[in-house]
Write a protein that holds these residues in place. Sequence first.
Motif, PDB file in Angstrom:
ATOM      1  N   LEU A 140      -9.882  -8.113  -1.775  1.00 27.13           N
ATOM      2  CA  LEU A 140      -9.668  -7.412  -0.610  1.00 27.13           C
ATOM      3  C   LEU A 140      -8.479  -6.437  -0.749  1.00 27.13           C
ATOM      4  O   LEU A 140      -8.169  -5.600   0.180  1.00 27.13           O
ATOM      5  N   TYR A 141      -7.762  -6.555  -1.865  1.00 22.86           N
ATOM      6  CA  TYR A 141      -6.304  -5.880  -2.128  1.00 22.86           C
ATOM      7  C   TYR A 141      -6.751  -4.971  -3.209  1.00 22.86           C
ATOM      8  O   TYR A 141      -7.291  -4.972  -4.097  1.00 22.86           O
TER       9      TYR A 141
ATOM     10  N   LEU B 226      -6.731   4.071  -5.889  1.00 30.45           N
ATOM     11  CA  LEU B 226      -6.697   3.295  -4.686  1.00 30.45           C
ATOM     12  C   LEU B 226      -7.518   3.194  -3.590  1.00 30.45           C
ATOM     13  O   LEU B 226      -8.135   4.394  -3.272  1.00 30.45           O
ATOM     14  N   ASP B 227      -7.741   1.979  -3.158  1.00 29.82           N
ATOM     15  CA  ASP B 227      -8.820   1.973  -2.181  1.00 29.82           C
ATOM     16  C   ASP B 227      -7.547   2.107  -0.829  1.00 29.82           C
ATOM     17  O   ASP B 227      -7.023   1.278  -0.489  1.00 29.82           O
ATOM     18  N   ARG B 228      -7.926   3.228  -0.051  1.00 35.29           N
ATOM     19  CA  ARG B 228      -6.837   3.415   1.207  1.00 35.29           C
ATOM     20  C   ARG B 228      -7.266   2.422   2.363  1.00 35.29           C
ATOM     21  O   ARG B 228      -6.501   2.315   3.162  1.00 35.29           O
ATOM     22  N   ASP B 229      -8.500   1.701   2.163  1.00 32.47           N
ATOM     23  CA  ASP B 229      -8.475   0.902   3.476  1.00 32.47           C
ATOM     24  C   ASP B 229      -8.350  -0.653   3.060  1.00 32.47           C
ATOM     25  O   ASP B 229      -8.783  -1.511   3.509  1.00 32.47           O
TER      26      ASP B 229
ATOM     27  N   GLY C  33       1.164   3.909  -5.512  1.00 31.37           N
ATOM     28  CA  GLY C  33       1.599   2.950  -5.181  1.00 31.37           C
ATOM     29  C   GLY C  33       2.937   2.730  -5.676  1.00 31.37           C
ATOM     30  O   GLY C  33       3.038   3.096  -6.787  1.00 31.37           O
ATOM     31  N   PRO C  34       3.651   2.053  -4.649  1.00 30.99           N
ATOM     32  CA  PRO C  34       5.132   1.708  -5.314  1.00 30.99           C
ATOM     33  C   PRO C  34       4.912   0.750  -6.823  1.00 30.99           C
ATOM     34  O   PRO C  34       3.976  -0.064  -6.526  1.00 30.99           O
ATOM     35  N   MET C  35       5.836   0.612  -7.341  1.00 25.37           N
ATOM     36  CA  MET C  35       5.888   0.092  -8.664  1.00 25.37           C
ATOM     37  C   MET C  35       7.113  -1.009  -8.674  1.00 25.37           C
ATOM     38  O   MET C  35       8.064  -0.957  -7.764  1.00 25.37           O
TER      39      MET C  35
ATOM     40  N   ALA D 211       0.859  -1.137  -0.148  1.00 22.83           N
ATOM     41  CA  ALA D 211       0.138   0.052   0.130  1.00 22.83           C
ATOM     42  C   ALA D 211       0.912   1.202   0.109  1.00 22.83           C
ATOM     43  O   ALA D 211       1.901   1.287   0.391  1.00 22.83           O
ATOM     44  N   PRO D 212       0.407   2.488  -0.552  1.00 23.27           N
ATOM     45  CA  PRO D 212       1.186   3.650  -0.826  1.00 23.27           C
ATOM     46  C   PRO D 212       1.213   4.404   0.763  1.00 23.27           C
ATOM     47  O   PRO D 212       0.405   4.259   1.595  1.00 23.27           O
TER      48      PRO D 212
END
Length: 297
Positions: A136-137, A102-105, A20-22, A2-3
């Motif tokens: 979920l991710y 992105l979904d922060r949760d 987010g990281p790549m 996650a970022p």
Amino acid sequence: MAPVGTPDRVTPCEQSHPPGPMCIIFFKFDPRPVSKNAYRLILAANRDEFYHRPSKLADFWGNNNEILSGLDMEEGREGGTWLGISTRGKLAALTNYLQPRLDRDARGRGELVAHFLTTDVDSLTYLKKVSAEGHLYNGFNLIAADLSTEKGDVICYYGNRGEPEPVVLAPGTYGLSNALLETPWRKLCFGKRLFLEAVERSQALPKDVLIAQLLDVLNNEEAQLPDPAIEDQGREYVQPILNKYAAVCVRCPDYGTRTNTIILVDADGHVTFTERSMLDKDPSRWETSTHEFRLQS
């Protein structure tokens, strides 16, 4: 994984880099090489991340002298990792799937690699379990492998933005970036071509020379443009830094390639794990370390 949160003040490069990281990974595997000089596995990977995100350099885990990886130390994500291998022959590697939102949760993706390295479940069974929880991710790609000198190596792949079931990969050469496996982004095709040139010479090269050539591949900063595929997938987030992001090695003021990893497994199960890591958030300072061991299986 996650970022991190967006800081109050960011550079234009950081403000608009893909969320987010790549990472990028090239690998070739042949479970039963004909020549004793050939490698069963050659893997070369980059981790792209904020320079300030805390992490540990690759090492065996504390009292556990079985699992070797770097570790994420970001608060709330401690213990996750992007790439690791165990002396029992378990190997896993993760890349994020480039997505505009992105979904922060969502759950931290780095746990997917760590959990596999610590489980007794085989790679295909593990990825089937992961696929049932893929929603979920945020988007990810996961390579999981069981490297066995006796049984032969098995490498499997699952991406939660692709097919619902994981697949067992046929022996060969593969490239994985921030789309599904073998998606022909121009930087992936370019890097894979360079990777193959080094791999084709591998049997004739001393090991240290091969590693040096693979590191050169990972540190190529030539932008491969135009690339409509990245633009379409990343949309407005990738556009401002496309000339930076469209290279195998990403280099921005505060974000980019900060870890190169080379893994070689020879015909006898001898593993050479070389990591080149950025020091003190400074792209001009690097440290290289190597770990060697023999697979137990």
